[in-house]
Design an enzyme around this catalytic site. Structure first.
Site, PDB file in Angstrom:
ATOM      1  N   GLY A 138     -27.868  78.044 -55.843  1.00  0.00           N
ATOM      2  CA  GLY A 138     -26.693  77.718 -55.020  1.00  0.00           C
ATOM      3  C   GLY A 138     -25.372  78.154 -55.606  1.00  0.00           C
ATOM      4  CD  GLU A 139     -23.534  75.074 -57.481  1.00  0.00           C
ATOM      5  OE1 GLU A 139     -22.382  75.280 -57.076  1.00  0.00           O
ATOM      6  OE2 GLU A 139     -24.309  74.234 -56.953  1.00  0.00           O
ATOM      7  CD  GLN A 195     -29.444  77.889 -51.850  1.00  0.00           C
ATOM      8  OE1 GLN A 195     -28.406  77.479 -52.349  1.00  0.00           O
ATOM      9  NE2 GLN A 195     -30.626  77.599 -52.323  1.00  0.00           N
ATOM     10  CB  ILE A 213     -37.693  83.598 -55.382  1.00  0.00           C
ATOM     11  CG1 ILE A 213     -36.625  84.268 -56.260  1.00  0.00           C
ATOM     12  CG2 ILE A 213     -37.194  83.394 -53.959  1.00  0.00           C
ATOM     13  CD1 ILE A 213     -35.409  83.409 -56.565  1.00  0.00           C
ATOM     14  CG  ASN A 238     -38.579  80.351 -48.085  1.00  0.00           C
ATOM     15  OD1 ASN A 238     -38.117  81.434 -47.726  1.00  0.00           O
ATOM     16  ND2 ASN A 238     -39.184  79.528 -47.248  1.00  0.00           N
TER      17      ASN A 238
END
Lengths: 744, 326
Positions: free
Chosen positions: A710-711, A644, A635, A637
């Site tokens: 994202g997904e 997100q 990760i 950030n």
């Protein structure tokens, strides 16, 4: 010197946060160029047929109008072909619908003219004066009615290894002979992206062969390629600027008719033209998640081992493009099923083309798969988490090779602890909170950890700032911030001294922002550019300073006004001297994925746990708690990554409970036309989403260890909620959204 | 949007005259609905008479009741101390409507006069007798999941979208109107119309008539009230069905009751027969069910709104339960 804090992994504030909250960030419709004029589209009011006549006289005479452009008078773009010439082209996206090239109507609200005027109000008024007569033909807008005409996508016909080709391992449809089996159909309605920022473009022909576009796009390079091709221009003659994008969720992955229209309009009036869609037009011409029918057959042994799965999906596309997505991918690799069949089909309807919407096909497929997993667990009288553990895969059963990394079990455990899974009852309808029924459900998500080739440029400026540039866009995830962190750690430089510039096709080439692939792809490019810069600076410094000549590039350190060396603070090379040297400090890198993609199956994984409350009298559903856990590699950030995950989870609430674009098939027109009819979650629908990251690096994707977020933030959320609703009520809703009418 | 003239008189009589003499003139107050309709070409007034300067925004005690000025903002009414003490049902209904931003613009009179959200009314390319008389009803055989189950005609099956009005009809409010012919008082239940053969007329207001205030008589419904609104998300959505319930209880016995439904008809739907079922009976779910059965007599559904036949009585029962427990 104080040792610098490591930036990767922290929750560094967004580098553009202040610009955004103060309104100083400039979006596509906010470039006030000299001589700017305004364009408004006129849309067709039928779904299929031909324009018999178009009367533009009144519009042309209206005050302030500069031009009314249609197929009758539009200049020909040399590369623009009428849409629908060859829908079987294997490349299913990237062909912008050429507007105003013929009189054919292919979908309702298709642009048939564009009105340009000196003010937006005058353009809108004049647009209302354009009168069209049609030769109407019978249209088809209903997926269900047209399923008998479903076809195998052309790319699958051409290539049996295509991800949308029929897939088989073990016996075909083996579930049918299973002792313990289920068979169920699942439906996802059309859903629309609806980012806060409307689709907008400001088109400016700076010279007859030089075009600048301030455009809402997820890919400056792709948009540049599309319109350079459309106008027969060298790519370097087209510049695409998309510094800020107010959300997109996939709908700016494609070039669209309104962009073509604005460019044509700008050509005609020879002035910069701004065109922003209305919310109503956001339904009709910039894509959507396609209405999809699915069927799952599954069989299992009494002790909870899946023996076979058949997963079929039929999704909608348009008549002029074959849009496909990976609806069935998760089913092929998620569980250990020796017999597995998938079949993907399309139905071509007289509606504009779909486009990937967050999570895309995987989110659609996961609704069916993860609902079926819950149904089978119920049939087996097994805890759904235990059922998934019994079918866990330690290697990819689709490709028979190891995972690059997989920490899904860790996610299961973390999520179960945080949601309070132990409170869940096997039997539905057992838990109450006052009047409300309470239930728990889970859903799993996965998405390929994709990495594409990406370039990056870096240089040292005289003031000691490092400037990095990439054509990549930042549609909201915080790309600019993550890249600044990666650069800071790689250079050993205070992030305040790093300026990362993005969103401009003139910068170093980068992939389109989409498919959770940007940190995977651009991250290593930035990292490599920073390493190259250090090497270059050492080399430059070495010319005048022997200490640098002997040093390793990684020992080069940035001090106040000069370079120095770790372990040798006396070594100095001033920035002013360095930048003056012949050739300057600029470096450029071309970062490419390594060979590990051939040896390993690379995926991000997520699991979502939902706690819901369902009112037994009114059928209202409230998600009272959501826990989203992700194995997304390193990760970069924790704050923007968490953001997100939360956004994706709220999107999943919309998908599960309310999003539904409806068409009246008699007219082939949407009856949901605004955000009062088409519901997305409001604050009151979104509980506090608890996020957990395994945060273990994947050494095979890239040197940073990232896999993408994202997904998987959305994939699996809708079934988690649907399963929780079943656990609360005993009612299985297989057609989204789960609105009150389906529960009472 | 069409071009229009704009006037902003400061006296009610001037405003009334301006609209009375011009068939294409229209009052505008908060504009939260009218401006949208004008942008879409659904309504095309040639003249807007802005009434925001008229002195009609007071909320005050009047003749054993409350008087709400027609221009009192929805948010101001919902926050008013008098209203909160005396008419909590109205407060609940107001707060269930729209969003805080819209309630800060929308007025009492404008809320009552908002148009249906029927999608066929909003799309000028589709048939709609309310928007374009004689073109047919698009919803009758269309996507009618939001539509009426009571009081519709074959010309129109739209529903009135207001939450506030559902509470006001339950509370026996009266609408005060000034017009070219002078002042008159319209009982709230008679203010909105059923569609019949003239669905283009939402209300019984005559041309040029201006709502000046709404009177709500004092009543003992200060505690056991509930406005229960079922919608597809937790906030900021029109009702699938809503129910207003106000009870006066003596111990567990119902002394008086007021009931109305929203989202079921062309007007806020008062349920006087169901109220009668409740009076004198114990406040139990069984009693509420009996009342709900009576309330639903005569209901009829279309292809996509069948669920309302079950949701409406259930919502009524839930509102009564909530009111009792309050």
């Amino acid at each position: 010197m104080k040792p610098l804090q490591k930036q990767i992994g922290t929750g560094m504030n967004r580098v553009d946060g202040r610009l955004k909250v103060t309104g100083a960030a400039t979006y596509a419709a906010e470039y006030e160029l000299p001589g700017l004029v305004y364009a408004v589209l006129v849309g067709s009011t039928i779904a299929k047929g031909r324009l018999a006549s178009l009367d533009t006289k009144a519009a042309e005479r209206a005050p302030g109008v500069l031009a009314v452009v249609s197929h009758l008078n539009a200049p020909k773009a040399p590369g623009a072909k009428p849409a629908g010439k060859d829908p079987s082209q294997p490349q299913t996206v990237g062909n912008p619908l050429a507007v105003f090239t013929d009189d054919k109507i292919r979908f309702n609200d298709q642009p048939i003219a564009v009105v340009v005027a000196d003010t937006l109000e005058r353009a809108r008024f004049a647009a209302g004066l354009v009168k069209a007569q049609y030769a109407q033909e019978a249209h088809q807008t209903n997926l269900e009615a047209n399923r008998p005409q479903a076809f195998l996508p052309t790319q699958a016909k051409k290539n049996p290894k295509s991800p949308v080709a029929d897939y088989q391992r073990g016996q075909v449809d083996a579930y049918k002979t299973g002792a313990l089996k289920l068979e169920a159909e699942y439906v996802i309605p059309t859903e629309v992206h609806h980012p806060m920022e409307l689709q907008a473009i400001t088109a400016h022909w700076e010279a007859p062969d030089r075009l600048t576009l301030y455009d809402k796009t997820q890919g400056t390079m792709a948009t540049r390629r599309d319109f350079a091709k459309q106008w027969g221009l060298p790519e370097e003659n087209v510049k695409v600027v998309a510094t800020f994008v107010g959300g997109a969720f996939g709908n700016a992955l494609h070039s669209w008719p309104h962009e073509s229209a604005a460019i044509i309009a700008a050509k005609v009036v020879n002035r910069p033209v701004k065109l922003m869609l209305t919310r109503e037009q956001m339904f009709t011409m910039v894509g959507y998640r396609p209405h999809t029918w699915q069927k799952i057959g599954m069989s299992a042994t009494a002790d909870g081992k899946i023996t076979a799965i058949t997963h079929e999906a039929t999704g909608q596309t348009s008549t002029y493009e074959e849009f496909t997505e990976s609806t069935l991918g998760q089913t092929r690799m998620m569980y250990q099923a020796p017999n597995l069949t998938t079949r993907y089909r399309l139905v071509a309807l007289d509606i504009g083309s779909p486009i990937w919407m967050r999570g895309p096909g995987e989110a659609t497929g996961a609704f069916a798969l993860e609902s079926a997993m819950d149904e089978m667990a119920h049939l087996l009288n097994l805890d759904p988490l235990e059922f998934r553990l019994r079918n866990y895969t330690d290697q990819d059963p689709e490709r028979n090779r190891p995972w690059s990394t997989k920490f899904l079990k860790e996610c299961y455990q973390a999520g179960a602890d945080r949601i309070g899974w132990s409170k869940r009852q096997l039997k539905p309808g057992m838990l109450r909170d006052g009047d409300w029924l309470v239930g728990y459900g889970m859903g799993v998500g996965t998405f390929g950890a994709h990495r594409g080739a990406s370039k990056a440029n870096a240089q040292l400026l005289p003031n000691g700032t490092v400037l990095l540039q990439s054509a990549v866009t930042d549609i909201g995830p915080g790309t600019g911030t993550a890249m600044t962190q990666i650069a800071a750690d790689t250079l050993g430089l205070d992030p305040a001294k790093i300026r990362f510039e993005w969103g401009n096709s003139s910068f170093a080439s980068a992939p389109t922002q989409g498919g959770s692939a940007i940190v995977n792809s651009v991250g290593p490019a930035v990292q490599e550019a920073c390493l190259a810069l250090k090497a270059k600076l050492r080399e430059l410094a070495a010319a005048g300073n022997g200490a640098f000549a002997a040093a390793r590039p990684e020992d080069v350190a940035f001090a106040d006004g000069h370079l120095t060396l770790n372990g040798n603070p006396a070594a100095r090379a001033t920035y002013a001297d360095l930048v003056k040297q012949a050739g300057g400090t600029a470096v450029a890198v071309d970062s490419k994925p390594g060979p590990d993609g051939q040896k390993y199956s690379m995926y991000s994984f997520s699991v979502h746990f939902a706690e819901v409350r369902v009112h037994p009298l009114t059928g209202e559903v409230r998600v009272s708690k959501l826990v989203s856990c992700a194995d997304a590699g390193t990760i970069i950030n924790e704050k923007t990554a968490g953001n997100q995950m939360k956004g994706g989870a709220v999107g999943g609430i919309g998908m599960a409970l309310m999003e539904h674009a409806m068409i009246d098939d008699r007219f082939g027109r949407y009856v949901t036309k605004d955000l009062a009819d088409y519901h997305v979650p409001v604050h009151a629908d979104a509980p506090a989403v608890e996020v957990f990251f395994v945060n273990q690096p994947d050494p095979h994707v890239n040197a940073l260890g990232t896999k993408g977020i994202g997904e998987i933030a959305t994939i699996g959320v809708a079934p988690a909620i649907a399963n929780a609703v079943f656990n609360a009520t005993g009612k299985r809703v297989r057609e989204l959204p789960i609105t009150p009418d389906k529960l009472i | 949007m069409n071009q229009f003239q704009y006037a902003r008189p400061s006296k009610p009589q001037a405003a009334i005259r301006a609209v009375a003499k011009d068939a294409n003139a229209q009052f505008i107050a908060g504009g939260t609905n009218l401006v949208d309709l004008m942008k879409r070409g659904v309504m095309t007034p040639q003249k807007l008479v802005d009434i925001n300067r008229l002195p009609l925004n007071k909320i005050e005690r009047q003749n054993n009741g409350l008087r709400l000025g027609a221009l009192a903002l929805n948010s101001a009414v919902a926050d008013d101390k008098l209203v909160r003490e005396r008419q909590p049902l109205l407060v609940q209904a107001l707060n269930a409507g729209a969003s805080a931003q819209l309630r800060n613009m929308a007025t009492v009179g404008g809320n009552m006069l908002q148009r249906t959200r029927c999608p066929y009314f909003y799309d000028t390319t589709m048939p709609c007798n309310k928007r374009a008389p004689g073109t047919g009803c698009g919803a009758l055989e269309g996507i009618n999941r939001m539509h009426a189950i009571f009081g519709f005609s074959d010309k129109c099956i739209a529903v009135h979208p207001s939450d506030m009005s559902v509470a006001l009809v339950a509370l026996d409010a009266t609408v005060l109107v000034s017009g070219p012919q002078g002042d008159r008082r319209i009982p709230f239940a008679d203010f909105h119309r059923l569609p019949g053969d003239t669905p283009q007329k939402d209300t019984n207001l005559e041309r040029g008539e201006l709502i000046t205030a709404v009177d709500i008589p004092d009543a003992p419904f200060t505690r056991h009230v509930s406005y229960y609104k079922v919608r597809e998300r937790a906030s900021y959505a029109f009702a699938l069905v809503s129910a207003a319930a106000a009870l006066e209880l003596d111990g567990n016995t119902i002394k008086a009751a007021r009931l109305a439904l929203g989202g079921v008809a062309h007007k806020p739907w008062r349920l006087t027969a169901a109220e009668q079922v409740l009076v004198g009976k114990p406040a139990t779910e069984a009693t509420f069910r009996q009342a709900a059965e009576v309330a639903m007599q005569g209901a009829k559904a279309f292809k996509y709104n069948e669920y309302k036949l079950k949701l409406a009585p259930n919502t009524l029962v839930q509102a009564l339960k909530t009111a009792t427990a309050a």
